[in-house]
Design a protein around this motif. Structure first.
Motif, mmCIF file in Angstrom:
data_model
loop_
_atom_site.group_PDB
_atom_site.id
_atom_site.type_symbol
_atom_site.label_atom_id
_atom_site.label_comp_id
_atom_site.label_asym_id
_atom_site.label_seq_id
_atom_site.Cartn_x
_atom_site.Cartn_y
_atom_site.Cartn_z
ATOM 1 N N THR A 1 0.832 -1.206 0.000
ATOM 2 C CA THR A 1 0.000 0.000 0.000
ATOM 3 C C THR A 1 0.866 1.255 0.000
ATOM 4 O O THR A 1 0.576 2.224 -0.710
ATOM 5 N N VAL A 2 1.949 1.237 0.772
ATOM 6 C CA VAL A 2 2.864 2.383 0.804
ATOM 7 C C VAL A 2 3.481 2.591 -0.575
ATOM 8 O O VAL A 2 3.540 3.716 -1.085
ATOM 9 N N ARG B 1 2.284 1.584 -3.484
ATOM 10 C CA ARG B 1 1.220 2.030 -4.388
ATOM 11 C C ARG B 1 0.971 3.529 -4.243
ATOM 12 O O ARG B 1 0.875 4.258 -5.220
ATOM 13 N N ASP B 2 0.892 3.997 -2.999
ATOM 14 C CA ASP B 2 0.648 5.423 -2.764
ATOM 15 C C ASP B 2 1.774 6.279 -3.341
ATOM 16 O O ASP B 2 1.513 7.317 -3.961
ATOM 17 N N LYS B 3 3.002 5.858 -3.156
ATOM 18 C CA LYS B 3 4.141 6.624 -3.690
ATOM 19 C C LYS B 3 4.144 6.597 -5.220
ATOM 20 O O LYS B 3 4.459 7.606 -5.867
ATOM 21 N N ASP C 1 1.534 8.975 -6.381
ATOM 22 C CA ASP C 1 2.025 10.351 -6.212
ATOM 23 C C ASP C 1 2.866 10.761 -7.418
ATOM 24 O O ASP C 1 2.754 11.878 -7.929
#
Length: 194
Positions: free
Chosen positions: A83-84, A86-88, A91
């Protein structure tokens, strides 16, 4: 530390707890065990290898800082780290969509117009015009981000820090792209001159 079972959730939790205590060895073990899989995940989202590397690096910095907030009762460690990443990666995609594009044809015209000087003799003007076209051609071979960074830094006389700010990139990434872009330009210009 053994790295034999990188998918073992209990081992990953142990390494995450170690990272929460700022244990560099635990964090290194976590990185070595999970980074290949997380990098592959980032590559499925992002269009280029270097962007996936950037997402992975940003994710592991975030994991280092947020490891203390990981809750073992919540998501599995690999799910949380995915998830981390994916978020980056998202971004980076949002940042890419927000960037201004450099119009290479207009850039070439601007170079040629800037080089036209009535005081130049015709032979010098013709040679200079050819050199400008070669430069524009070689610039067009660069990736869009490299071209933008070089154009801002060298043709608009903006510092690398300001280029990074305008392109919404980390300063280290900006410097690397400029350095690699200049090396590519040098090779292209030498080839075209031959």
């Amino acid at each position: 530390m053994p790295y034999a079972h990188p998918n073992d959730p209990e081992q990953l939790r142990t390494w995450l707890l170690g990272a929460a205590r700022k244990d560099a060895q635990a964090f290194q073990a976590l990185y070595l065990a999970t980074s290949p899989r997380l990098f592959g995940f980032a590559l499925r989202i992002l269009p280029r290898h270097e962007l996936a590397e950037e997402a992975l690096q940003d994710a592991f910095v975030a994991i280092w800082h947020a490891a203390g907030r990981y809750e073992a009762s919540g998501a599995a460690p690999m799910s949380w780290m995915t998830t981390v990443v994916r978020d980056k990666a998202f971004d980076i995609l949002r940042r890419l969509d927000a960037r201004p594009d450099v119009d290479v044809a207009q850039f070439e015209a601007d170079i040629l117009n800037g080089l036209e000087d009535k005081a130049l003799d015709p032979a010098l003007a013709a040679r200079t015009s050819g050199e400008a076209r070669t430069l524009a051609f070689c610039l067009a071979t660069l990736e869009k981000t490299q071209r933008q960074a070089i154009a801002l830094a060298y043709f608009h006389d903006i510092s690398h820090a300001e280029v990074a700010r305008q392109l919404a990139l980390p300063i280290g990434t900006t410097r690397t792209w400029i350095r690699r872009g200049l090396a590519t330009l040098k090779t292209c210009l030498a080839r075209e001159a031959a």
